[in-house]
Design a protein around this motif. Structure first.
Motif, mmCIF file in Angstrom:
data_model
loop_
_atom_site.group_PDB
_atom_site.id
_atom_site.type_symbol
_atom_site.label_atom_id
_atom_site.label_comp_id
_atom_site.label_asym_id
_atom_site.label_seq_id
_atom_site.Cartn_x
_atom_site.Cartn_y
_atom_site.Cartn_z
ATOM 1 N N UNK A 223 0.832 -1.207 0.000
ATOM 2 C CA UNK A 223 0.000 0.000 0.000
ATOM 3 C C UNK A 223 0.866 1.256 0.000
ATOM 4 N N UNK A 224 1.952 1.241 0.751
ATOM 5 C CA UNK A 224 2.858 2.389 0.762
ATOM 6 C C UNK A 224 3.473 2.564 -0.620
ATOM 7 N N UNK A 225 3.955 1.484 -1.205
ATOM 8 C CA UNK A 225 4.586 1.554 -2.527
ATOM 9 C C UNK A 225 3.605 2.008 -3.604
ATOM 10 N N UNK A 226 2.331 1.665 -3.451
ATOM 11 C CA UNK A 226 1.325 2.005 -4.461
ATOM 12 C C UNK A 226 0.769 3.418 -4.292
ATOM 13 N N UNK A 227 1.057 4.070 -3.176
ATOM 14 C CA UNK A 227 0.538 5.424 -2.920
ATOM 15 C C UNK A 227 1.093 6.380 -3.972
ATOM 16 N N UNK A 228 0.212 7.011 -4.774
ATOM 17 C CA UNK A 228 0.712 7.883 -5.842
ATOM 18 C C UNK A 228 1.211 9.248 -5.357
ATOM 19 N N UNK A 229 0.712 9.700 -4.210
ATOM 20 C CA UNK A 229 1.074 11.023 -3.705
ATOM 21 C C UNK A 229 2.401 10.938 -2.946
ATOM 22 N N UNK A 230 3.415 11.618 -3.452
ATOM 23 C CA UNK A 230 4.748 11.572 -2.852
ATOM 24 C C UNK A 230 4.731 12.019 -1.398
ATOM 25 N N UNK A 231 3.988 13.092 -1.110
ATOM 26 C CA UNK A 231 3.938 13.579 0.285
ATOM 27 C C UNK A 231 3.324 12.547 1.204
ATOM 28 N N UNK A 232 2.259 11.913 0.752
ATOM 29 C CA UNK A 232 1.600 10.893 1.580
ATOM 30 C C UNK A 232 2.539 9.706 1.793
ATOM 31 N N UNK A 233 3.249 9.289 0.750
ATOM 32 C CA UNK A 233 4.188 8.180 0.857
ATOM 33 C C UNK A 233 5.321 8.524 1.827
ATOM 34 N N UNK A 234 5.823 9.759 1.747
ATOM 35 C CA UNK A 234 6.873 10.193 2.672
ATOM 36 C C UNK A 234 6.375 10.125 4.115
ATOM 37 N N UNK A 235 5.181 10.588 4.326
ATOM 38 C CA UNK A 235 4.647 10.584 5.698
ATOM 39 C C UNK A 235 4.432 9.164 6.223
ATOM 40 N N UNK A 236 4.086 8.248 5.335
ATOM 41 C CA UNK A 236 3.922 6.849 5.747
ATOM 42 C C UNK A 236 5.260 6.234 6.153
ATOM 43 N N UNK A 237 6.316 6.477 5.372
ATOM 44 C CA UNK A 237 7.622 5.908 5.751
ATOM 45 C C UNK A 237 8.168 6.609 6.993
ATOM 46 N N UNK A 238 7.865 7.892 7.133
ATOM 47 C CA UNK A 238 8.292 8.616 8.328
ATOM 48 C C UNK A 238 7.573 8.073 9.563
ATOM 49 N N UNK A 239 6.298 7.766 9.433
ATOM 50 C CA UNK A 239 5.551 7.176 10.552
ATOM 51 C C UNK A 239 6.167 5.832 10.941
ATOM 52 N N UNK A 240 6.545 5.044 9.950
ATOM 53 C CA UNK A 240 7.193 3.764 10.236
ATOM 54 C C UNK A 240 8.521 3.982 10.959
ATOM 55 N N UNK A 241 9.321 4.926 10.491
ATOM 56 C CA UNK A 241 10.593 5.222 11.157
ATOM 57 C C UNK A 241 10.357 5.704 12.586
ATOM 58 N N UNK A 242 9.364 6.546 12.780
ATOM 59 C CA UNK A 242 9.034 7.012 14.133
ATOM 60 C C UNK A 242 8.709 5.828 15.051
ATOM 61 N N UNK A 243 7.979 4.856 14.542
ATOM 62 C CA UNK A 243 7.655 3.663 15.331
ATOM 63 C C UNK A 243 8.925 2.923 15.722
ATOM 64 N N UNK A 244 9.861 2.792 14.784
ATOM 65 C CA UNK A 244 11.105 2.087 15.070
ATOM 66 C C UNK A 244 11.968 2.857 16.069
ATOM 67 N N UNK A 245 12.004 4.170 15.938
ATOM 68 C CA UNK A 245 12.735 4.992 16.908
ATOM 69 C C UNK A 245 12.087 4.854 18.287
ATOM 70 N N UNK A 246 10.779 4.767 18.322
ATOM 71 C CA UNK A 246 10.065 4.557 19.580
ATOM 72 C C UNK A 246 10.499 3.271 20.278
ATOM 73 N N UNK A 247 10.724 2.218 19.515
ATOM 74 C CA UNK A 247 11.221 0.961 20.103
ATOM 75 C C UNK A 247 12.584 1.167 20.752
ATOM 76 N N UNK A 248 13.448 1.929 20.076
ATOM 77 C CA UNK A 248 14.783 2.210 20.634
ATOM 78 C C UNK A 248 14.646 3.036 21.911
ATOM 79 N N UNK A 249 13.780 4.040 21.887
ATOM 80 C CA UNK A 249 13.581 4.869 23.081
ATOM 81 C C UNK A 249 13.059 4.036 24.249
ATOM 82 N N UNK A 250 12.151 3.085 23.985
ATOM 83 C CA UNK A 250 11.675 2.191 25.047
ATOM 84 C C UNK A 250 12.827 1.353 25.605
ATOM 85 N N UNK A 251 13.663 0.823 24.726
ATOM 86 C CA UNK A 251 14.828 0.050 25.155
ATOM 87 C C UNK A 251 15.753 0.914 26.013
#
Length: 176
Positions: free
Chosen positions: A119-147
């Motif tokens: 779904x992320x790869x198929x998103x035609x809007x570049x801004x929306x796709x950027x925000x989706x990958x950024x949200x994923x990165x934020x989630x991963x950074x959150x795991x590090x912060x919890x650790x």
């Protein structure tokens, strides 16, 4: 060697990892993509005790970036390994994710189902796709912060500083 190369080898720039290393920190740098394309390794080899990044078996092979969840797992593993061998030595990590680089897709994330990745790869809007990958990165950074929070509690409240910076949002229409 060329005169410019000799001069570059003799230069010493002040940098946060260099200062921390002189102060006794163990320094590690992790990249989600190969840092050699823009000569980051020249300085990294001077400033860091350990470098982690994807490496190719052949000289002219284009590598897929390391997924952000895998990169953060590597960071957590490196910190845990350091704590088990040198718990009193302070630790500094530089982490450069490849996740928020064009074409803004999520590659190989083991914590997401395939339909989300498609779904992320198929998103035609570049801004929306950027925000989706950024949200994923934020989630991963959150795991590090919890650790890190759990690590800090186990160590009796040892000081902790986390600095997060970003780049490449301008390609997705973000204001710089």
């Amino acid at each position: 060697p060329h005169q410019g190369e000799r001069q570059a080898r003799q230069r010493a720039f002040d940098a946060l990892p260099a200062r921390l290393r002189r102060a006794g920190y163990f320094n590690i740098a992790l990249w989600g993509a190969n840092p050699s394309f823009d000569n980051q390794l020249f300085w990294a080899n001077k400033w860091y005790d350990r470098l982690m990044f994807p490496k190719s078996a052949a000289r002219f092979v284009i590598l897929r970036p390391t997924a952000d969840d895998v990169l953060m797992d590597q960071l957590i593993g490196a910190i845990a390994a350091h704590d088990s061998t040198s718990p009193a030595q302070p630790f500094f990590a530089y982490v450069a994710s490849g996740g928020t680089h064009e074409p803004y897709t999520i590659i190989g994330d083991t914590r997401l189902d395939d339909s989300t990745i498609r779904a992320v790869a198929a998103e035609p809007d570049t801004r929306a796709r950027y925000r989706l990958v950024l949200r994923n990165l934020d989630t991963q950074i959150g795991r590090v912060l919890d650790f890190l929070a759990a690590r800090r509690a186990r160590a009796g409240g040892r000081p902790l500083v986390v600095i997060v910076t970003g780049d490449h949002g301008e390609g997705a229409g973000e204001r710089v």
